[in-house]
Structure formats: C-alpha cells, structure tokens
Design a protein around this motif. Structure first.
Motif, PDB file in Angstrom:
ATOM      1  N   HIS A  51       7.315  -5.736  -8.256  1.00  0.00           N
ATOM      2  CA  HIS A  51       6.795  -5.599  -9.625  1.00  0.00           C
ATOM      3  C   HIS A  51       5.921  -6.785 -10.014  1.00  0.00           C
ATOM      4  N   ILE A  52       6.221  -7.968  -9.468  1.00  0.00           N
ATOM      5  CA  ILE A  52       5.350  -9.124  -9.737  1.00  0.00           C
ATOM      6  C   ILE A  52       4.005  -8.945  -9.032  1.00  0.00           C
ATOM      7  N   LEU A  53       4.031  -8.405  -7.817  1.00  0.00           N
ATOM      8  CA  LEU A  53       2.772  -8.154  -7.100  1.00  0.00           C
ATOM      9  C   LEU A  53       1.892  -7.170  -7.866  1.00  0.00           C
ATOM     10  N   GLN A  54       2.504  -6.171  -8.448  1.00  0.00           N
ATOM     11  CA  GLN A  54       1.738  -5.225  -9.268  1.00  0.00           C
ATOM     12  C   GLN A  54       1.066  -5.944 -10.441  1.00  0.00           C
ATOM     13  N   LYS A  55       1.842  -6.819 -11.106  1.00  0.00           N
ATOM     14  CA  LYS A  55       1.272  -7.582 -12.227  1.00  0.00           C
ATOM     15  C   LYS A  55       0.152  -8.498 -11.761  1.00  0.00           C
ATOM     16  N   SER A  56       0.338  -9.129 -10.593  1.00  0.00           N
ATOM     17  CA  SER A  56      -0.670 -10.050 -10.064  1.00  0.00           C
ATOM     18  C   SER A  56      -1.978  -9.327  -9.758  1.00  0.00           C
ATOM     19  N   ILE A  57      -1.870  -8.159  -9.177  1.00  0.00           N
ATOM     20  CA  ILE A  57      -3.069  -7.369  -8.860  1.00  0.00           C
ATOM     21  C   ILE A  57      -3.837  -7.028 -10.135  1.00  0.00           C
ATOM     22  N   THR A  58      -3.092  -6.641 -11.163  1.00  0.00           N
ATOM     23  CA  THR A  58      -3.724  -6.316 -12.453  1.00  0.00           C
ATOM     24  C   THR A  58      -4.344  -7.560 -13.082  1.00  0.00           C
ATOM     25  N   LYS A  59      -3.603  -8.649 -13.072  1.00  0.00           N
ATOM     26  CA  LYS A  59      -4.068  -9.889 -13.699  1.00  0.00           C
ATOM     27  C   LYS A  59      -5.318 -10.427 -13.012  1.00  0.00           C
ATOM     28  N   LEU A  60      -5.369 -10.324 -11.684  1.00  0.00           N
ATOM     29  CA  LEU A  60      -6.506 -10.842 -10.922  1.00  0.00           C
ATOM     30  C   LEU A  60      -7.657  -9.837 -10.841  1.00  0.00           C
ATOM     31  N   ARG A  61      -7.426  -8.648 -11.415  1.00  0.00           N
ATOM     32  CA  ARG A  61      -8.446  -7.584 -11.407  1.00  0.00           C
ATOM     33  C   ARG A  61      -8.914  -7.277  -9.986  1.00  0.00           C
ATOM     34  N   LEU A  62      -7.931  -7.079  -9.119  1.00  0.00           N
ATOM     35  CA  LEU A  62      -8.235  -6.781  -7.723  1.00  0.00           C
ATOM     36  C   LEU A  62      -8.436  -5.273  -7.566  1.00  0.00           C
ATOM     37  N   THR A  63      -9.661  -4.843  -7.733  1.00  0.00           N
ATOM     38  CA  THR A  63      -9.974  -3.414  -7.620  1.00  0.00           C
ATOM     39  C   THR A  63      -9.804  -2.963  -6.174  1.00  0.00           C
ATOM     40  N   ASN A  64      -9.401  -1.734  -6.011  1.00  0.00           N
ATOM     41  CA  ASN A  64      -9.195  -1.144  -4.683  1.00  0.00           C
ATOM     42  C   ASN A  64      -8.147  -1.906  -3.864  1.00  0.00           C
ATOM     43  N   THR A  65      -7.200  -2.521  -4.555  1.00  0.00           N
ATOM     44  CA  THR A  65      -6.122  -3.245  -3.859  1.00  0.00           C
ATOM     45  C   THR A  65      -4.795  -2.574  -4.171  1.00  0.00           C
ATOM     46  N   ASP A  66      -4.050  -2.320  -3.125  1.00  0.00           N
ATOM     47  CA  ASP A  66      -2.769  -1.630  -3.303  1.00  0.00           C
ATOM     48  C   ASP A  66      -1.696  -2.317  -2.459  1.00  0.00           C
ATOM     49  N   ILE A  67      -0.437  -1.844  -2.611  1.00  0.00           N
ATOM     50  CA  ILE A  67       0.702  -2.455  -1.936  1.00  0.00           C
ATOM     51  C   ILE A  67       1.427  -1.416  -1.102  1.00  0.00           C
ATOM     52  N   LEU A  68       1.763  -1.790   0.119  1.00  0.00           N
ATOM     53  CA  LEU A  68       2.624  -0.969   0.959  1.00  0.00           C
ATOM     54  C   LEU A  68       3.916  -1.736   1.219  1.00  0.00           C
ATOM     55  N   CYS A  69       5.044  -1.033   1.118  1.00  0.00           N
ATOM     56  CA  CYS A  69       6.343  -1.669   1.337  1.00  0.00           C
ATOM     57  C   CYS A  69       6.868  -1.320   2.724  1.00  0.00           C
ATOM     58  N   HIS A  70       7.490  -2.291   3.375  1.00  0.00           N
ATOM     59  CA  HIS A  70       8.112  -2.119   4.679  1.00  0.00           C
ATOM     60  C   HIS A  70       7.151  -1.440   5.667  1.00  0.00           C
ATOM     61  N   LEU A 111       2.593  -5.384   2.195  1.00  0.00           N
ATOM     62  CA  LEU A 111       1.245  -5.539   2.704  1.00  0.00           C
ATOM     63  C   LEU A 111       0.255  -5.221   1.592  1.00  0.00           C
ATOM     64  N   LEU A 112      -0.552  -6.191   1.229  1.00  0.00           N
ATOM     65  CA  LEU A 112      -1.649  -5.958   0.290  1.00  0.00           C
ATOM     66  C   LEU A 112      -2.874  -5.559   1.102  1.00  0.00           C
ATOM     67  N   TYR A 113      -3.513  -4.454   0.726  1.00  0.00           N
ATOM     68  CA  TYR A 113      -4.655  -3.967   1.520  1.00  0.00           C
ATOM     69  C   TYR A 113      -5.700  -3.347   0.594  1.00  0.00           C
ATOM     70  N   ASN A 114      -6.893  -3.241   1.128  1.00  0.00           N
ATOM     71  CA  ASN A 114      -7.991  -2.600   0.405  1.00  0.00           C
ATOM     72  C   ASN A 114      -7.835  -1.097   0.557  1.00  0.00           C
ATOM     73  N   SER A 115      -7.569  -0.401  -0.541  1.00  0.00           N
ATOM     74  CA  SER A 115      -7.309   1.035  -0.473  1.00  0.00           C
ATOM     75  C   SER A 115      -8.553   1.838  -0.124  1.00  0.00           C
ATOM     76  N   LEU A 116      -9.738   1.229  -0.240  1.00  0.00           N
ATOM     77  CA  LEU A 116     -10.982   1.918   0.082  1.00  0.00           C
ATOM     78  C   LEU A 116     -11.324   1.765   1.557  1.00  0.00           C
ATOM     79  N   THR A 117     -11.265   0.512   2.064  1.00  0.00           N
ATOM     80  CA  THR A 117     -11.648   0.251   3.460  1.00  0.00           C
ATOM     81  C   THR A 117     -10.452   0.232   4.402  1.00  0.00           C
ATOM     82  N   LYS A 118      -9.237   0.233   3.829  1.00  0.00           N
ATOM     83  CA  LYS A 118      -7.973   0.164   4.578  1.00  0.00           C
ATOM     84  C   LYS A 118      -7.799  -1.167   5.319  1.00  0.00           C
TER      85      LYS A 118
END
Length: 520
Positions: A400-419, A450-457
């Motif tokens: 949940h902190i990673l989700q907030k960080s992505i929003t706060k940093l305005r990391l477009t096309n960035t998503d999280i994968l677990c395990h 894993l933080l990754y670019n959801s557009l370029t993978k």
C-alpha cells in the motif's frame, strides 16, 4: 494565627521551618565559598600536585647524584635487579606480570594497585607477593572483573572441592572486595572528591550508589538538559542484544545536535550493539560499558538496547560506570515500553523529570511498528481498511505504501507485481553459474515486489521485505546473497527492507525516486 484550622497552622509552620532551614544552609554555603575563595583552592591543589612531583623527582635525583646513568637491556633487568631498581625505582606493570618484572629473590617496597575492582583474586594475590607493603585503590560500586563461563565452571569446582572460604572465592569476589573482607584491620579511605562529572550528573550516582558521601568539585552553571532521555516508539525493537531503532535515533536525533560541542562517546551494555553502531556510523565511537571504565567524554550517549530492562542492563555497577563517564551531558536512549519505576533506569528517568530535564519521545516511527503487539488497535484498523494482496502483514503494508509512492511521484505507466517468479525476469541464464541457475529456476524463488513499466513491460525496481526472524538464519542469508548477485548481474536494482529497519513512507518514496532517476 492560632485560631485557624489545624491543617492551615501545620502547613504554615512547615513552610516557615523550611524557609528558615533553607536560609541557614545558604548562609553556610556562602561562608564555605567565601573561605574557599580566600585560599584559592584551585591554586592550592595545583601547588600540592607540583610539590609532590618535585619531592618524588628530588628523591630520585639524590639516589643518582654524582654518578653516570646506567643503561640496561631487556635481558639485563632480572640479573641486574638491584642496579636496575636504584636507577628506576618506580616500575609500571600489569598485575599479571608484576611478579616476573624483576629477579624472584627481590621484592618491591610498595605495590600500588589501581582499578582493583577489576582485578581477579588470583592475579591480585600474585601482585601482593612481589612487595612488602600494598596500597590498593578501587571502587566496589564499579564493574568487577569479567569471568568467562568456562573459567567460572572450573573455579566453582575448585572452590567446592577445597571448601574455599567465601571471601577468597573468585567467582563471587573481585580482588578489592576480597581484600576488604580479609584485611579488616587495614585502614580504608574513601576518595570523596569527584572532579569529572557535572554536579547534576554525579548527583544521581551519589545518592543512589554512594549514600550521598561524594563531594562534587565541579560547578553547576545552570546548564539546561544536562541529562536527556529519548524513548523510542513502543515495540519489540531489540533482537537479542541489538536494537536498530536506537541506532537510528542516535544517528538522526542525537548526534546532529552535538557538532562542535566537545568529545562524544557512545556506550552500551552489549558488544553486538556497539559493533552495529560503529558499522552504521563508520567510526569506532561506540564500545561496551566494561571497556569504557576508566574513560570519559564531554558527551556520553547510552544505548540501553533491551525491550524490557534486564537484570544485566539495570545492574547498579554497570549503570554507575556508564553514567559517570559523562563530563558535561548525558543522553539516554531507551525503549518506549513501560519501565519499572523502582528499577535503576526507571529512577534515572524520574530523576531527569524531577530536575526538569528533557524526557521526550523519539520522532522516528516505522511502518513496521504495526507488527508489534503495542499497536494492536492500529493494526486491526489497517487490516479492516486495506485489501490483502499478499499473505504477510509486513508485505501488505509495503504494497500500500508503494501504491502511494507511485501516485506521489506521478509515475505514469508504472505498476506493481507481487511475488513475481525470478525465472521470468531472466530471458537468458548464460550469465549465471550452475548454483545460480538452480536457484533462479526454482518455482519457489520470487521477488516480493516488482515495479515495472506497464506499457513497455520493462522491470524498473525490485523490492524485498525481510522478516527478521526468517532472514537471520544462515541458510536464508546465503539464499539472499545468491538472489542479490543474480539481480546485480542483470542490472536490476534492489531495495531490501528489514522489518527491524526504520522505514517510513517518506524515505521509501525518496529511495524509489533516486533509483528511478539514476536509470534515466
């Protein structure tokens, strides 16, 4: 006045008594200060020391007068002991080697033994055997000599087998304690004058450990917060004899305020904590209380480590030594859990409050504090308000902190994968050795986040959450090292978060931003 109620009369008489007694004491103090000023005690003490040294030098000079200095090699000392002692009448030695310094048929006139409370009976007795007279100096309110468990077992067997009298037992007595019980007719003198600590620091030790018999010779100039207590957030931050939270508090909340304010020393009851502090600070500033005995610093920082004060860390001798190392200021960093008021540490905290010194809570909090039982209400609230994305509470918190960080940093096309399986991150395992290949292709091997670019993978950043109990084992540490090495070979950045670390939303967000900026 006498027509008033009895409680009012009593209160007024008590107030009048204390006022009168206070005036009497202040008058006596003024007379003493006036007398001391008239004789200039500082100058007289200095003169006494100088004259004593001159007398010693004069006596040595008389013995040498009219003859040339004699030279001795190391091999000459024992066969030429008589000549040697005439040339060098004062010999410095440890208690271990005092008996063997000179020829065995010779003895010194006097042996002066310092820090006798740290000497064991065996070597102390050897030192006594090398002189006709002895002057033994020590403090039984300070730390005794340390006996390792193997030696203690052997000594107990000897003491039991030969029915050694209690006062001669090395397992229960230091050499100083034994001498006090054996030589009951020997004159004893208490060195009452104390020249090291600020009066408000030594006053605590004086009343708690010395029955008020010490006379502080330093001056109280009304300094604020001579004793400061910083209590960490509640929780089980100590792991064995190591407390990362206290180290973080020292680094971020204590040391920055001591720049250019004199020498600084950090002491702790435990060697593990001292070593961890030195590693984090990159300097050998910390040591155990036992090793600090005999030393001093302008500012002393005490790290108490334990979640619940133990018999060892609350030992009166240990605390007496620790507190009295501070010349000007004492900082006590301890756990924010409840501390028994009748413990020595509890009384030190109460003493600080009574003198209006600062007793404060640390501002450092970690997102992992929710894991501790002291935060049960907050933890239940979190679990009810957040969906579970992984099995572990620690990982859910970080997700949940990673989700907030992505929003706060305005990391477009960035998503999280677990395990995420490690094998899927590696397109070609040619860079790996056989051991690494076997590890990477194991279906149980994964990256926590894993933080990754959801557009370029393209993978951007790996994050691991290390539970302290699980990741402290040698086997798991070796697996962690293999994983780190694999990620490094493929240029994948990794953040490891231990549940004992001080992790906040702000510093994790900053770390993510810095790493992603490096990629750009």
């Amino acid at each position: 006045f006498l027509h008033q109620s009895p409680d009012v009369i009593t209160r007024e008489i008590e107030a009048a008594y204390y006022t009168a007694r206070k005036n009497e004491i202040e008058s006596e103090i003024a007379d003493c200060e006036s007398f001391l000023k008239s004789i200039d005690i500082t100058e007289n003490v200095s003169a006494l020391r100088d004259l004593s040294l001159q007398m010693l030098k004069h006596q040595i000079f008389i013995g040498r007068q009219g003859r040339n200095r004699r030279l001795f090699s190391v091999k000459d000392i024992k066969p030429r002991t008589e000549e040697f002692l005439k040339e060098y009448p004062v010999v410095l030695s440890t208690t271990y080697t005092a008996k063997n310094c000179i020829d065995k048929n010779w003895v010194f006139d006097y042996v002066i033994m310092d820090e006798a409370s740290q000497v064991d009976i065996t070597t102390g007795a050897l030192a006594l055997s090398c002189a006709m007279n002895a002057v033994i100096v020590g403090d039984d309110k300070q730390l005794p000599n340390v006996i390792d468990e193997r030696t203690k077992t052997a000594l107990k067997a000897i003491e039991s087998a030969y029915r050694i009298d209690e006062k001669y037992r090395s397992t229960t007595h230091s050499f100083l304690q034994s001498c006090c019980e054996v030589f009951t007719d020997a004159p004893q003198t208490l060195l009452r004058e104390h020249y090291r600590c600020h009066p408000k620091i030594i006053e605590f030790c004086n009343h708690l450990f010395y029955n008020g018999e010490l006379v502080p010779m330093t001056q109280d100039k009304g300094e604020e917060n001579v004793v400061t207590v910083i209590q960490t957030a509640k929780g089980q931050h100590a792991r064995g004899h190591y407390n990362q939270r206290e180290i973080d508090v020292i680094q971020s909340e204590v040391l920055p305020n001591l720049t250019n304010n004199g020498s600084v020393g950090i002491i702790t009851p435990y060697r593990n904590q001292a070593e961890a502090i030195n590693r984090q600070l990159g300097t050998k500033i910390a040591s155990t209380v036992h090793k600090y005995q005999g030393r001093e610093c302008d500012n002393i920082i005490m790290s108490m480590v334990d979640n619940t004060i133990s018999e060892f860390s609350d030992d009166p001798n240990l605390l007496n030594v620790a507190i009295s190392r501070a010349q000007s200021r004492l900082f006590v960093v301890t756990n924010g859990n409840q501390i028994k008021e009748d413990s020595n540490l509890g009384q030190l905290i109460a003493y600080a409050r009574y003198n209006n010194f600062e007793v404060k809570e640390s501002k450092l909090h970690s997102v992992f504090d929710l894991l501790y039982k002291q935060y049960t209400t907050e933890r239940l609230k979190f679990e009810l308000s957040k969906s579970k994305n992984t099995g572990e509470l620690s990982e859910n918190i970080i997700y949940h902190i990673l989700q907030k960080s992505i929003t706060k940093l305005r990391l477009t096309n960035t998503d999280i994968l677990c395990h995420y399986p490690l094998s899927r991150l590696i397109a070609n395992d040619s860079l790996l050795n056989d051991k690494e290949k076997l590890f990477a292709n194991n279906p149980m091997t994964h990256i926590d986040f894993l933080l990754y670019n959801s557009l370029t993978k393209i993978p951007l950043l790996c994050i691991e959450v290390d539970g302290w109990h699980f990741h402290r084992t040698d086997a798991q540490q070796k697996r962690d090292q293999v994983k780190d090495c694999i990620l490094d070979k493929y240029g994948l950045r990794l953040i490891r978060l231990s549940t004992v670390q001080t992790v906040t939303e702000e510093n994790l967000t900053t770390d993510i931003a810095n790493i992603l900026n490096e990629r750009l």
